[in-house]
Scaffold this motif. Structure first.
Motif, PDB file in Angstrom:
ATOM      1  N   GLN A  68    -102.666  -8.000  17.904  1.00 18.51           N
ATOM      2  CA  GLN A  68    -103.860  -6.812  18.180  1.00 18.51           C
ATOM      3  C   GLN A  68    -102.990  -5.557  17.549  1.00 18.51           C
ATOM      4  O   GLN A  68    -103.076  -4.469  18.338  1.00 18.51           O
ATOM      5  CB  GLN A  68    -103.973  -6.660  19.765  1.00 18.51           C
ATOM      6  N   GLY A  69    -102.476  -5.687  16.275  1.00 14.80           N
ATOM      7  CA  GLY A  69    -101.980  -4.414  15.770  1.00 14.80           C
ATOM      8  C   GLY A  69    -100.518  -4.017  16.306  1.00 14.80           C
ATOM      9  O   GLY A  69     -99.906  -3.094  15.602  1.00 14.80           O
ATOM     10  N   ALA A  70    -100.094  -4.676  17.136  1.00 15.94           N
ATOM     11  CA  ALA A  70     -98.464  -4.372  17.442  1.00 15.94           C
ATOM     12  C   ALA A  70     -97.628  -5.444  16.809  1.00 15.94           C
ATOM     13  O   ALA A  70     -98.132  -6.602  16.729  1.00 15.94           O
ATOM     14  CB  ALA A  70     -98.635  -4.465  19.206  1.00 15.94           C
ATOM     15  N   PRO A  71     -96.526  -5.040  16.713  1.00 12.95           N
ATOM     16  CA  PRO A  71     -95.429  -5.941  16.212  1.00 12.95           C
ATOM     17  C   PRO A  71     -95.098  -7.024  16.967  1.00 12.95           C
ATOM     18  O   PRO A  71     -95.055  -6.755  18.287  1.00 12.95           O
ATOM     19  CB  PRO A  71     -94.308  -4.892  15.720  1.00 12.95           C
TER      20      PRO A  71
ATOM     21  N   VAL B 174     -94.378 -16.319  21.296  1.00  8.64           N
ATOM     22  CA  VAL B 174     -94.555 -15.090  20.659  1.00  8.64           C
ATOM     23  C   VAL B 174     -94.805 -13.776  21.470  1.00  8.64           C
ATOM     24  O   VAL B 174     -95.612 -13.956  22.564  1.00  8.64           O
ATOM     25  CB  VAL B 174     -95.867 -15.260  19.653  1.00  8.64           C
ATOM     26  N   LEU B 175     -94.002 -12.667  21.417  1.00  5.65           N
ATOM     27  CA  LEU B 175     -94.067 -11.605  22.349  1.00  5.65           C
ATOM     28  C   LEU B 175     -94.037 -10.184  21.402  1.00  5.65           C
ATOM     29  O   LEU B 175     -93.697 -10.227  20.393  1.00  5.65           O
ATOM     30  CB  LEU B 175     -92.765 -11.560  23.034  1.00  5.65           C
ATOM     31  N   ILE B 176     -95.093  -9.494  21.818  1.00  7.98           N
ATOM     32  CA  ILE B 176     -94.974  -7.821  21.334  1.00  7.98           C
ATOM     33  C   ILE B 176     -93.580  -7.194  21.640  1.00  7.98           C
ATOM     34  O   ILE B 176     -93.162  -7.537  22.546  1.00  7.98           O
ATOM     35  CB  ILE B 176     -96.237  -7.219  21.939  1.00  7.98           C
ATOM     36  N   TYR B 177     -93.140  -6.340  20.692  1.00  6.42           N
ATOM     37  CA  TYR B 177     -91.746  -5.790  21.037  1.00  6.42           C
ATOM     38  C   TYR B 177     -92.107  -4.510  20.851  1.00  6.42           C
ATOM     39  O   TYR B 177     -92.761  -3.973  19.731  1.00  6.42           O
ATOM     40  CB  TYR B 177     -90.790  -6.563  20.326  1.00  6.42           C
ATOM     41  N   GLY B 178     -91.207  -3.689  21.260  1.00  6.75           N
ATOM     42  CA  GLY B 178     -90.813  -2.195  20.970  1.00  6.75           C
ATOM     43  C   GLY B 178     -89.414  -2.292  20.600  1.00  6.75           C
ATOM     44  O   GLY B 178     -88.799  -3.179  20.590  1.00  6.75           O
TER      45      GLY B 178
END
Length: 146
Positions: free
Chosen positions: A34-37, A55-59
């Motif tokens: 959804q557009g997030a890395p 799979v995980l979104i990360y900051g």
């Protein structure tokens, strides 16, 4: 984790599909949600001892990666988080890079500092936290030196 250890990919359909695309492309495809890395997290099952992948979104925070154990706002922690609590040694793919990492849950103070940037990265996190009485953990993934 040895390179040839067998890894079980998440049974969730879209996660499994994305994890395969991400890994098979060497990290050049499937690197956003959804557009997030996003990154691939390989972790050891606390009961089975089997390696698993999600799979995980990360900051980021400096050189470290941050992932949110939101579980979509469910009242239970996601399984990957419960497994990292038992075995914090993990392996990541971030884009084309693969490396070993160590997981640690952020303190309340650290979470308060980074939470706004994580919500900016992926707005649904704010709604997930409101949906549950559980304090959603944020996990720091620290690259281990080779």
């Amino acid at each position: 984790m040895a390179q040839d250890d067998e890894i079980t990919i998440s049974p969730t359909g879209w996660v499994a599909d994305q994890a395969r695309i991400y890994e098979e492309s060497g990290g050049t495809k499937g690197a956003t949600v959804q557009g997030a890395p996003c990154l691939l997290l390989d972790y050891k099952g606390r009961r089975s001892g089997q390696w698993r992948r999600t799979v995980l979104i990360y900051g980021t925070d400096g050189e470290d990666y941050l992932v949110v154990a939101s579980n979509g706002g469910a009242d239970e922690h996601p399984l990957w988080y419960r497994n990292l609590e038992s075995e914090p040694e993990t392996r990541l793919r971030v884009g084309p890079e693969r490396f070993e990492a160590r997981a640690e849950t952020l303190s309340a103070e650290e979470k308060a500092r980074v939470w706004p940037s994580l919500v900016e990265l992926f707005a649904p996190y704010a709604a997930y936290q409101k949906k549950t009485e559980r304090d959603i953990p944020v996990v720091r993934l620290i690259r281990q030196k080779a």
